[in-house]
Motif scaffolding. Structure first.
Motif, short mmCIF file in Angstrom:
data_model
loop_
_atom_site.label_atom_id
_atom_site.label_comp_id
_atom_site.label_asym_id
_atom_site.label_seq_id
_atom_site.Cartn_x
_atom_site.Cartn_y
_atom_site.Cartn_z
N ALA A 103 -4.16 -1.70 9.62
CA ALA A 103 -4.92 -1.70 8.37
C ALA A 103 -4.84 -3.08 7.72
CB ALA A 103 -4.36 -0.64 7.42
N GLY A 104 -3.66 -3.69 7.75
CA GLY A 104 -3.53 -5.04 7.23
C GLY A 104 -4.38 -6.03 8.01
N ASN A 106 4.14 2.61 11.18
CA ASN A 106 4.05 1.15 11.22
C ASN A 106 2.78 0.65 11.91
OD1 ASN A 106 6.46 0.81 9.88
ND2 ASN A 106 7.67 0.50 11.73
N LYS A 107 2.38 1.31 13.00
CA LYS A 107 1.23 0.80 13.76
C LYS A 107 -0.05 0.83 12.94
CE LYS A 107 3.06 1.90 18.36
NZ LYS A 107 2.85 2.66 19.62
N ILE A 108 -0.30 1.96 12.29
CA ILE A 108 -1.51 2.08 11.47
C ILE A 108 -1.45 1.11 10.29
CG2 ILE A 108 -2.72 3.58 9.83
CD1 ILE A 108 -3.48 4.16 12.67
N SER A 157 -8.86 5.63 5.69
CA SER A 157 -7.86 6.12 4.73
C SER A 157 -6.75 5.11 4.53
CB SER A 157 -7.28 7.45 5.22
OG SER A 157 -8.26 8.44 5.29
N ALA A 158 -6.34 4.47 5.62
CA ALA A 158 -5.26 3.48 5.54
C ALA A 158 -5.69 2.24 4.77
CB ALA A 158 -4.80 3.09 6.95
N VAL A 159 -6.90 1.76 5.07
CA VAL A 159 -7.41 0.55 4.42
C VAL A 159 -7.60 0.77 2.92
CG1 VAL A 159 -9.44 -0.93 4.26
CG2 VAL A 159 -8.49 -0.39 6.49
N VAL A 203 -3.43 -7.41 -0.50
CA VAL A 203 -3.07 -6.06 -0.07
C VAL A 203 -2.65 -6.06 1.40
CG1 VAL A 203 -3.93 -3.71 0.32
CG2 VAL A 203 -4.48 -4.91 -1.80
N ALA A 204 -3.32 -6.84 2.23
CA ALA A 204 -2.94 -6.94 3.65
C ALA A 204 -1.51 -7.45 3.78
CB ALA A 204 -3.90 -7.88 4.39
#
Length: 323
Positions: free
Chosen positions: A109-110, A103-105, A11-13, A76-77
């Motif tokens: 994801a980045g 922030n961690k997720i 979902s994050a990516v 995007v990253a």
């Protein structure tokens, strides 16, 4: 290319790849147009067997298309990481990923996108292209670090600002344009012109972005206006204003850390030609970008000519955009 078995990471990516929040897609658009503008063809001598030649052409075209995908993943990253560094609340008109998932997720994801981009890059089997795009990652980190660690003197330097802007914004698009040309087997001269197009288009884009930070609205920008100056980031409009009003130099030198200094800086900006001169500088870079396309080898192919004109038209759209 960004599939993962972990639902939350997936979902994050995919957060900024969903329909409606995928952004302007400027970079992949430029690269796909550049591919056609260079009239890319696989030389006939690559194989004596028609089937093999067609297969090589298909593989070559897939590799060049993949550059557009790789570049968008890197872009995007960088946005995900930047939003964490800036404590951003919105991006592209919606809540930023770090604001939604933390922030961690967002960082992970980045990182995941960068790792997938690197794997895809390695699959191209072209050491020169791998080296060029890898250098872009270094540039992104360098530019962000330059922005975060700038001294008072550096914040007031147009030269420093332009160098940082190249690293943060223009390097990705310029080097990816060069990579497309190299994958096409183009000459050093043509590859250099492709690089120059991307560099000047990227600089023009960021200069207009800096103007819109002062003149746009939160709705049109998809993020808060006056974001940079409230973070103490000095951009071209303020730097040009300093040239007209030297007394603004001391205000900026202090770091724009309090609201009174920010209001004073905005007051001086309003009395100056800072906005106009930044737009003029962006137009100059747009002209240079167009000139690079016009220097490509002559072609009578209508599709090639249409693609080249589209690249030129993009330079006009970049400097006239309102969001």
């Amino acid at each position: 290319m960004v599939v993962t078995e972990v639902p939350k990471l997936a979902s994050a990516v995919e957060y900024f790849f969903k329909i409606g929040v995928e952004g302007k897609r400027l970079r992949p658009t430029v690269l796909l147009l550049m591919l056609r503008a260079l009239n890319i063809q696989i030389p006939q001598q690559t194989s004596n067997v028609i089937g093999d030649a067609n297969l090589m052409e298909l593989c070559g075209r897939q590799n060049r298309n993949r550059i557009a995908e790789i570049v968008e993943m890197i872009h995007v990253a960088s946005l995900l990481h930047d939003d964490v560094l800036d404590n951003a609340e919105t991006r592209r008109g919606i809540a930023s990923l770090n604001n939604v998932m933390g922030n961690k997720i967002s960082v992970l994801a980045g990182d995941f996108l960068l790792s997938r981009a690197i794997v895809a890059l390695a699959s191209l089997n072209n050491n020169e292209v791998v080296s060029i795009i890898s250098a872009v990652l270094e540039h992104l980190v360098t530019g962000e670090t330059m922005q975060m660690t700038a001294t008072s003197d550096q914040r007031c330097s147009m030269e420093y600002y332009m160098e940082k802007t190249y690293y943060k914004t223009a390097s990705l698009i310029s080097n990816s344009c060069k990579a497309i040309a190299l994958l096409a087997g183009q000459t050093t001269q043509v590859s250099t012109m492709a690089f120059e197009y991307g560099k000047n288009l990227g600089l023009a884009f960021q200069l207009i972005d800096d103007v819109l930070d002062f003149t746009g609205t939160s709705t049109s920008l998809g993020k808060g206006s006056l974001t940079d100056i409230h973070q103490g980031i000095v951009t071209a409009p303020i730097l040009f204003a300093i040239e007209e009003f030297p007394q603004l130099h001391e205000v900026v030198y202090r770091g724009l850390k309090n609201p009174a200094d920010i209001e004073l800086a905005l007051e001086y900006l309003g009395k100056s030609r800072g906005i106009q001169r930044t737009i003029e500088l962006a137009k100059n870079h747009a002209v240079l970008a167009s000139a690079a396309i016009n220097s490509f080898p002559e072609s009578n192919d209508e599709d090639v000519l249409r693609s080249r004109q589209a690249l030129v038209d993009l330079t006009h759209r970049v400097i006239t955009r309102t969001k």
